[in-house]
Design a protein around this motif. Sequence first.
Motif, PDB file in Angstrom:
ATOM      1  N   ARG A   1     -10.329  74.321  23.721  1.00 29.04           N
ATOM      2  CA  ARG A   1      -9.520  74.886  22.660  1.00 29.04           C
ATOM      3  C   ARG A   1      -9.821  76.373  22.567  1.00 29.04           C
ATOM      4  NH1 ARG A   1      -8.874  74.646  16.354  1.00 29.04           N
ATOM      5  NH2 ARG A   1      -7.193  75.811  16.704  1.00 29.04           N
ATOM      6  N   VAL A   2      -8.809  77.155  22.200  1.00 32.22           N
ATOM      7  CA  VAL A   2      -8.965  78.601  22.233  1.00 32.22           C
ATOM      8  C   VAL A   2      -9.007  79.163  20.820  1.00 32.22           C
ATOM      9  CG1 VAL A   2      -7.676  80.697  22.734  1.00 32.22           C
ATOM     10  CG2 VAL A   2      -7.991  78.986  24.492  1.00 32.22           C
ATOM     11  N   TYR A   3      -9.910  80.116  20.594  1.00 30.86           N
ATOM     12  CA  TYR A   3     -10.051  80.690  19.252  1.00 30.86           C
ATOM     13  C   TYR A   3      -9.825  82.188  19.214  1.00 30.86           C
ATOM     14  CZ  TYR A   3     -12.212  76.234  18.253  1.00 30.86           C
ATOM     15  OH  TYR A   3     -12.444  74.901  18.118  1.00 30.86           O
TER      16      TYR A   3
ATOM     17  N   PRO B   1     -16.508  84.062  25.339  1.00 28.08           N
ATOM     18  CA  PRO B   1     -15.386  83.319  25.922  1.00 28.08           C
ATOM     19  C   PRO B   1     -14.359  82.933  24.875  1.00 28.08           C
ATOM     20  CG  PRO B   1     -17.470  82.497  26.757  1.00 28.08           C
ATOM     21  CD  PRO B   1     -17.801  83.471  25.676  1.00 28.08           C
ATOM     22  N   GLN B   2     -13.126  82.720  25.364  1.00 28.82           N
ATOM     23  CA  GLN B   2     -12.036  82.373  24.453  1.00 28.82           C
ATOM     24  C   GLN B   2     -12.319  81.089  23.679  1.00 28.82           C
ATOM     25  OE1 GLN B   2      -8.646  82.994  27.463  1.00 28.82           O
ATOM     26  NE2 GLN B   2      -7.701  83.555  25.526  1.00 28.82           N
ATOM     27  N   THR B   3     -13.230  80.281  24.189  1.00 26.66           N
ATOM     28  CA  THR B   3     -13.506  78.997  23.555  1.00 26.66           C
ATOM     29  C   THR B   3     -14.559  79.089  22.463  1.00 26.66           C
ATOM     30  OG1 THR B   3     -15.056  78.660  25.360  1.00 26.66           O
ATOM     31  CG2 THR B   3     -12.926  77.584  25.548  1.00 26.66           C
ATOM     32  N   THR B   4     -15.155  80.266  22.286  1.00 24.66           N
ATOM     33  CA  THR B   4     -16.204  80.377  21.264  1.00 24.66           C
ATOM     34  C   THR B   4     -15.579  80.341  19.871  1.00 24.66           C
ATOM     35  OG1 THR B   4     -17.307  81.862  22.793  1.00 24.66           O
ATOM     36  CG2 THR B   4     -18.202  81.724  20.567  1.00 24.66           C
ATOM     37  N   PRO B   5     -16.007  79.389  19.035  1.00 22.36           N
ATOM     38  CA  PRO B   5     -15.392  79.291  17.706  1.00 22.36           C
ATOM     39  C   PRO B   5     -15.772  80.481  16.826  1.00 22.36           C
ATOM     40  CG  PRO B   5     -16.982  77.513  18.084  1.00 22.36           C
ATOM     41  CD  PRO B   5     -16.989  78.347  19.306  1.00 22.36           C
TER      42      PRO B   5
END
Lengths: 590, 196
Positions: free
Chosen positions: A559-561, A578-582
């Motif tokens: 999922r992308v945040y 990274p784009q996935t880091t919440p």
Amino acid sequence: MATAHVLEHTHTAGSFLGRYIFSQDHKVIGIQYFLTAMVMALVAGFLAIMMRLQLAFPNETWPLLEKLFPLGMEGGVMKPEFYLSLVTMHGTLMVFFVISFALVSGFGNFLIPLQIGARDMAYPFLNMLSYWTIVPACLLMIASFFVEGGAAAAGWTAYPPLSAVQNAVPGSGWGQTLWLLAMALFIVSFTMGGLNYVATILTHRTQGMSMMRLPLTIWTMFIAAILALLAFPALTAAAIMLLFDRHFGTSFFLPSGLYIGEQVLPHQGGTPLLWQHLFWFLGHPEVYVLLLPALGLTLDIIPAFTRKPVFGYRVTVTSLLVIAVLSLIVWGHHMFVSGMNPYLGEFFSIGTLLITLPSAAIGLNLIASLWGGSVRLTTPMLFALGVIALFGTGGLGGIFLGNAVSDVYLHDSYFVVGHFHFMIGGVTLFGIFAGTYYWFPKMFGRMMSERLGKIHFWLSLASFYGMFLGMHFLGLAGAPRRYYSFTQFSFLEPVVSLQLIVTISSFVFAAAQVIFLLNFFYSLKKGSKADKNPWNATTLEWTADSPPPHGNWNGEVPRVYRWPYEYSLPDAPQDFTPQTTPPAEAKVTM
Amino acid sequence: MNQHSAVRRDLGGLEFSREQAAFRSTIGIWMFLTTVTMLFAAFTSSYIIRRASADWQEIVPPPILWLNTLVLIGSSSSLVLAQRGLRRSHAVSFRTYLVLSCLLGIGFLIGQIVCWVQLSRQGIFLPTNPHSSFFYILTGLHGLHLLGGVMALVYGTMKTWSADSVRMDHLFRVSSIYWHFMAGLWLYILFVLFVL
Ligand code: HEM
Ligand SMILES: [Cu+2]
């Protein structure tokens, strides 16, 4: 219902055939395109070397080449019409069967699902079909060298009447017919690919991946695909009419009273200029179809080696859209000397100069992306910098050509050849190399040799300028393109040595590519193992294994945040997020 | 659950929701129709340029062309009725109109071939003059595109007796968009050839 989201491996179909040959996996298809491009590049490059041999040593004989082309090289001496076939096929193969394949189809297929967080393309079967449609196209193109009369000889632009009258030159016979059929297959395949790209990008983005969080690679692929879908049909229509002119006696492109071999042709009333309009309605957008993805890859590679966000993301996206629109209305700049109404010429001039504005904006964003970064000169980064250099140089030449007044002098000279090689040859090729060194670890799970890569880069860059800057000066001196020998013209004597420099540069360039091939295949077997994210980059593909399994991610799709350029955030634990880091772990900027 | 797994099997085991799949097929068909539009736009501009030459002569089409036009409009209308049947879950009217639509579509194609034969009996062939060249090429290309549509419709019709409804939904929706577009394209071609 969590089980519904667990991956099922139904289309791997265990067998070798299903997995590597008729695969529907986007990664395999991407690599298939890539390798096909490599083979076609060897063919097309070899043709170029033959041209350069002829131009630098017009009085030599080449007995070895006679063995390969007994008719075109009879007695080891190149026939003028064979030279025309070389020019034609070199251009056609490089534009459509090398750069398109590697850059758009190769990287596009490989990267789109990985970077948007999808398991595969929207239509995997269509994707497989699109690859297997170009295989016969490649074979037809290569076969055309060995049919009666040899390969097509009317230029990559296939202008009539050379392309329309079967007995105009030897290559106008079978060779041209095969050329048209192969191009038709190419268009069919590219259309399938384009539909797939657009549908995938619009519908298969993972949660949180809004359009304005797409990596610029994806944006450029998206726009290139739309452009191709809009522009290629013009060539389809033209090719259909040309086939009818050639084989069924119609007169779309053939005027009245045309003499071939002292015989007047039965055709009447057609106009060769119609072909030029249709061809360039495709041809100009096509150069952007190739250019934009090269810029996209570059824009994505640079931040990983400057450790700062790409500059002007929104401006770049807007510029891409503006370029796409404008590129559909500037085709006339290829026809300034066709006798068009001067007011029309003015319209195309203005359009062409307008399109340099968004192009320059992207160029400036590329440069600004370097500003203040902690630049690491890895091989992919060197090639990315090369892209910027070549884009700038080529664009400068374009400005002179885009002005109808100076183009009257420069048209059909080596200046044009130099210009478009910087763009469609250089920016794209260096983009492909940057992408290859950068994504090789993701594709094959191993790193390429940096040392060989750097040698490859410096030799390529220097010899590239030697070849194509040299051609700019040849053009300024008045050397016309497509002539097979310049020995007869006294006004060109001062630049004979320049021809030699260009030829020697071309040998150096070819040698440099051998280094690349060695590096590629050596690293495939012996390169050091790559982990998931060797460059510490932020985009989604780096969260998958290297190489990624079928379906790309084991378990859930990420999922992308955040947007893809989150480098050196002040409070983040690392210099990349990274784009996935919440959001809980690091601030979201976009 | 059952429906869900049907969708997943359809897409090679990769996970998609129903809405995603529907959106995807809509995008796909409209993008494809865009390229078809550009193809005929290219022919239109060629037509306009070519018409400026002195050797231009208008041909008079055989009257069956107008009958064919009615048949094609009939086919398209019948598909609309089939769609309505489907919306109202009225299986009989859905299938009847669907079959009728296919038959009329095939009838149109046969009519077009008859039209070509009649025209050539009058001595008007492909290379006779530029207008006849455009006539044969444009109607021929349209016919080829239509043939694809007929095949999709016939395939879909046969499937209405067997396949699961989710899959049918997409196929039917996509092929009817295509079919109506082809009918519109036919009127456009007539306009270019005989009115413009
Ligand atoms: C700064 C923007 C650019 C301008 C103003 C420009 C202008 C022109 C003009 C006016 C010509 C026609 C020259 C002639 O035949 O007399 C031309 C040729 C060409 N340009 Fe560009 N160009 C630009 C960028 C590009 C880019 C980005 C590409 C490709 C990636 C490209 C590829 C080509 C090609 C392939 C040809 C020659 C085709 C042929 O005649 O065989 N140009 N350019
Ligand atoms: Cu152009």
